[in-house]
Design an enzyme around this catalytic site. Sequence first.
Site, mmCIF file in Angstrom:
data_model
loop_
_atom_site.group_PDB
_atom_site.id
_atom_site.type_symbol
_atom_site.label_atom_id
_atom_site.label_comp_id
_atom_site.label_asym_id
_atom_site.label_seq_id
_atom_site.Cartn_x
_atom_site.Cartn_y
_atom_site.Cartn_z
ATOM 1 N N ASP A 35 86.365 49.539 10.050
ATOM 2 C CA ASP A 35 86.443 48.954 11.499
ATOM 3 C C ASP A 35 85.522 49.733 12.238
ATOM 4 O O ASP A 35 84.746 49.209 13.025
ATOM 5 C CB ASP A 35 87.970 49.178 11.960
ATOM 6 C CG ASP A 35 88.035 48.756 13.230
ATOM 7 O OD1 ASP A 35 88.158 47.408 13.473
ATOM 8 O OD2 ASP A 35 87.750 49.468 14.221
ATOM 9 N N CYS A 41 88.023 45.042 15.059
ATOM 10 C CA CYS A 41 87.381 44.183 13.877
ATOM 11 C C CYS A 41 88.292 43.904 13.022
ATOM 12 O O CYS A 41 88.113 42.783 12.312
ATOM 13 C CB CYS A 41 86.226 45.051 13.539
ATOM 14 S SG CYS A 41 84.775 44.845 14.738
ATOM 15 N N ASP A 42 88.902 44.971 12.217
ATOM 16 C CA ASP A 42 90.049 44.660 11.443
ATOM 17 C C ASP A 42 91.066 43.680 11.683
ATOM 18 O O ASP A 42 91.432 42.693 10.961
ATOM 19 C CB ASP A 42 90.971 46.099 11.070
ATOM 20 C CG ASP A 42 90.418 46.822 9.989
ATOM 21 O OD1 ASP A 42 89.598 46.189 9.010
ATOM 22 O OD2 ASP A 42 90.392 47.972 10.130
ATOM 23 N N LEU A 43 91.423 43.617 12.867
ATOM 24 C CA LEU A 43 92.621 42.886 13.480
ATOM 25 C C LEU A 43 92.114 41.338 13.659
ATOM 26 O O LEU A 43 92.766 40.445 13.227
ATOM 27 C CB LEU A 43 93.147 43.441 14.682
ATOM 28 C CG LEU A 43 93.806 44.801 14.590
ATOM 29 C CD1 LEU A 43 94.526 45.402 15.760
ATOM 30 C CD2 LEU A 43 95.082 44.593 13.470
#
Length: 402
Positions: A152, A180-182
């Site tokens: 991320d 960014c992950d989520l």
Amino acid sequence: MSDDSPDADRSGRSAGPLAGITVLEIGVFMAGPFATMQLADLGARVIKIESPGTGDQTRVVGPHIAGESSAFMRLNRNKESVELDLKSEEGRQHLRRLLARADVLVENLRPGALKKMGLGYDDLKTEFPHLIYASASGWGQDGPLAPNPGLDIMAQARSGLMSITGFPDMPPAKVGVPVCDLSTALYLALAVLAAIHERGRSGQGQFIDVSLFESGVSFAVWEAGAYFANGAVGTPQGSAHQASAPYQAVRAADGYVTIGANTQGNWARLCRALGLGSLIEDERFATPAARMTHRDELIALIEDAFASRSVSDVVSLLDEAGVPVAPINDYGQVFTDPHLRERDFFWDAPHPRAGRVEQIGSPMRFSRTPAVRGQAGPVLGADTERVLAELADEAAREGSAP
């Protein structure tokens, strides 16, 4: 594909809108598991495939409750855990039997990892033409960065997010949550739903490729507007807005509040509430462009008006005036917030070892098919025996050996 009843899941709970959809997850850490958590919340049956003995690496992330990762039990709620050694032929054969009955495979391993095991999309698409194969990765499945590890923070850095986060003349800062992950997970879940809908017309599955990098870049709405209009490159603004003022955190007597007087109406209401009616026609602040030009002066005047008022007083005053305002809560305040509690946002999920595990609710609210509130994230391998027995029973009914 799944034959589950659309009216209720195997536990008899009310089914969500995705009842009848079966999803296999080969996921670790955040993007893949958060995507399938959304699908599980919506009623899909999610079977999490984990490596024997270790499982998803999030299981070791503390703090732990009764030996189980607190974060894992929330991130992997409403799922089943099946241990399969995909490096073995037996494990791969079990996975293929599951794929024959699944609608979707979600994975977020490094690009090429499953292909090396003969489990890439090109290896499976002929055998399972209905399969929707959704992959999340740092940089995408191709391109010069594809082979590189991508977490991320790397995606936040390369996507430009860290270049506009924080305050001028300070070291780089990332967004406080793994955005960014989520966001990749949410895009992945959205893409899966779109592919399921399209398959209803074509009868065909397809491959989905979502990256942390591109997900991060996709947020640059204001920054792209400026750059593609006149070449301006965004810079850190602290809490301030790129194109509107006053729209930021402002100091009060005992802390900060956020205000958003981003329309002429809200601007006038703010001025009147603070006894600053003369500023409405002041040429320095009369238009949105003027307020941006003189933002520092404007914020100083507002902070002077807030100086003798507490955060609570400011919030009450501006709420009554109809001006957008909010306190800056820490998570202790968020998780006990009376508004969220009254809306029943948090809920308890049972776990065989940890007991009741409080969950963050789904923000998706349906009038007829509510999000599923089932089990906390499963114990490693808790469902292996039962799920493999189901495969054997189905194979026997079909007249073939499992």
